[in-house]
Every structure is written in C-alpha cells, then in structure tokens.
Write a protein that holds these residues in place. Structure first.
Motif, PDB file in Angstrom:
ATOM      1  N   THR A   1       6.723   0.952   2.585  1.00  0.00           N
ATOM      2  CA  THR A   1       7.136   0.669   0.820  1.00  0.00           C
ATOM      3  C   THR A   1       5.850   0.609   0.603  1.00  0.00           C
ATOM      4  O   THR A   1       5.574  -0.836   0.676  1.00  0.00           O
ATOM      5  CB  THR A   1       7.976   0.189   1.098  1.00  0.00           C
ATOM      6  OG1 THR A   1       9.343   1.201   1.228  1.00  0.00           O
ATOM      7  CG2 THR A   1       8.281   0.819  -0.530  1.00  0.00           C
ATOM      8  N   ASP A   2       4.771   1.320   0.008  1.00  0.00           N
ATOM      9  CA  ASP A   2       4.037   0.769  -1.112  1.00  0.00           C
ATOM     10  C   ASP A   2       3.605  -0.156  -1.737  1.00  0.00           C
ATOM     11  O   ASP A   2       4.112   0.916  -2.363  1.00  0.00           O
ATOM     12  CB  ASP A   2       2.761   1.695  -0.765  1.00  0.00           C
ATOM     13  CG  ASP A   2       1.863   1.501  -1.305  1.00  0.00           C
ATOM     14  OD1 ASP A   2       1.220   0.160  -1.654  1.00  0.00           O
ATOM     15  OD2 ASP A   2       0.312   2.261  -1.131  1.00  0.00           O
TER      16      ASP A   2
ATOM     17  N   GLY B   1       3.215   4.946   2.747  1.00  0.00           N
ATOM     18  CA  GLY B   1       2.887   5.252   1.619  1.00  0.00           C
ATOM     19  C   GLY B   1       2.460   5.456   1.441  1.00  0.00           C
ATOM     20  O   GLY B   1       1.899   7.006   2.002  1.00  0.00           O
TER      21      GLY B   1
END
Length: 292
Positions: A67-68, A150
């Motif tokens: 997850t960015d 992401g």
C-alpha cells in the motif's frame, strides 16, 4: 530534464559499513575508497561517509506490504494516512523517483543528484556503476517496478556482487548547486521516511546514513574517518515503510567522533543507503522524504 555534468572532489572514507548481518571490517582496518556516480547526466558527490556501523539493527517500521501512503510526485508535502502514532503525519517528498531521472525533486531549496559508491573490491560489480570522473556516460537511473507498488512505478535501486571490504551503496547530496557541496537546513522536520525492500540473497538489513559538519569532510571536522550518523533497518524482500527520527541516528563508532551527541539537522550534507560486505546485494528505496 536538462542535464549538466559536474566534476567534483570525492571524499569517501577508507573504512566502511559493516551491517549487523555481516562481519565488521574493524575500527582500524583500511578499506577501499569508493567512487560516486550521479549528477544531472554527470557525476555526483562520492559521499563522504561510509560506516563500520555498530548501531542496533532494530528499526522504527510504520507500515508493510504494497500500500502506497505517499503518492504525490510534485507537491512539496503530502498527508500520510498512517494512523495516530503509527508513522509520519506530514511528508515533504525529497524524491518519489517517478520522473525516472537522477535528480532529487527541486523542492524546498534542495539540489542533488543520485550516485553510487563502493569499496573498490577487485572484480566486484555494481549497477549503476560509480562515475568518479563525471563523464555522464552512465548516469544513475531509476528502476521500473514490476509489479508497481500501488501508484509508484519507479524506485531507486543499486545491485551487485563481490564487495568484501565494507560494501556498497547509493545516495545524494541535499544541496549541491553547480557541483559545490553545501549544507541543507532540515531542522523543521522530525526525521526521514522511506519505503525499502531487498532483492533475493541480499541479507536482512541495510543502513541509512546522514552527514553533517561533524561527520562529513566538507565540514572540515574529519577527513579519512568520517563516521556518519546512521541507523540500521531490518529490510526484507517485501516493501516496508520506515520512519526514522533524527534523534535515533548514532555514529557507527569506528571513526572520528562528531563532537556532538546528536546530528545537526540544520546543517545536513548527504543522505546515503548502504549494504555491508556480502556476496551479493540488491536494495530498493522509494518515496523518500522528510516528515513531521
């Protein structure tokens, strides 16, 4: 981006980092002098700090997985939704790597170029290669992420084999207009944050190093034993976000003492990442910034 070739004096120290996962090179052992590669199509600073670090390989990790949390590519700062106490609340991006060039983002008065360095072990290889002569023939370029992390599609990366003295790494100067290394005032920030992972066979840790006047030859307080402020972090083959306060940075303990108990965040020179001596190494860094 318009590129310029900078010729610089390189100040890499003769002893280097031994990350906690590898054997230390020793306080007094001589190491190979590394060379830097960078500049806007040319040469960056060779980095005046490599370290035989003795710091604790623990780290402050704020997030894992793909997850960015920081995707802005041009804004000077962006909010990071990491939760109360879980990580940085505001990030000022130093480089998100998405422009796929060798310059850090030109925000906040920063001017710097990515370069590589190593201990010059005979027969060893590093990609991108150092460029001590500033030819610009092989400037540092970013690596495309497949798959993307992401919204992030590029990362800074260096990999290689065979370094047996103190290892290899990559980084940049924070303020080097026209090739002249100067200090950068980061006192408004708490520390740095970044995403990192290792390629297969690259051990279990890497080290981030930041220099100031007491730990960089440019500051005049040290010359061949410049022992940077540093923190070893336990990286894996999965992306993780690391949040490291300036207050947690300590000298490696092998070189000249800085003369202060803490880094002088108002006068920073260089920011570097290094892996100690190992049969092979492969380190990725992404979305690097200052945080509060």
């Amino acid at each position: 981006m318009t590129t310029r070739i900078f010729l610089r004096a390189f100040n890499l120290v003769v002893c280097g980092l031994a990350v906690a996962a590898f054997a230390a090179c020793g306080d007094d052992d001589g190491g190979g002098s590394g060379s830097g590669s960078g500049g806007a199509g040319g040469a960056g600073s060779a980095g005046s700090t490599t370290s035989a670090g003795t710091v604790d390989p623990t780290t402050t990790t704020t997030s894992t997985g793909s997850t960015d949390t920081s995707t802005a590519s041009t804004a000077a700062s962006t909010s990071a939704s990491t939760g109360a106490g879980a990580g940085p609340q505001t990030i000022e991006m130093i480089d998100d790597m998405e422009d796929n060039d060798n310059a850090i983002l030109a925000d906040g008065g920063r001017v710097g170029y990515w370069y590589t360095f190593n201990d010059a072990t005979e027969g060893a290889t590093q990609t991108p290669p150092p460029d001590p002569e500033g030819t610009g023939a092989e400037p540092f370029t970013m690596t495309a992420l497949e798959p993307a992390r992401g919204q992030s599609t590029y990362a800074a990366r260096s990999w290689g084999t065979g370094f047996t003295e103190w290892g290899a790494g990559f980084g940049f100067d924070l303020n080097s207009p026209e090739g002249v290394k100067a200090t950068y005032d980061a006192s408004a920030y708490t520390g740095i944050t970044f995403w990192a992972k290792l390629g297969p066979g690259s051990g279990t840790s890497a080290t981030v190093m930041i220099s100031d006047p007491g730990t960089d030859a440019a500051g005049g307080a040290c010359s061949d034993k410049c022992d940077a402020w540093q923190k070893t972090f336990a990286a894996t083959e999965e992306w993780q976000q690391f949040t490291i306060p300036f207050a947690e940075l300590k000298q490696g303990g092998w070189g000249d003492p800085a003369g202060t108990e803490q880094i002088d965040a108002a006068k920073l020179y260089s920011l570097q990442f290094q892996i100690g001596k190992a049969p092979e190494f492969d380190l990725y860094i992404d979305d690097l910034g200052f945080y509060n």
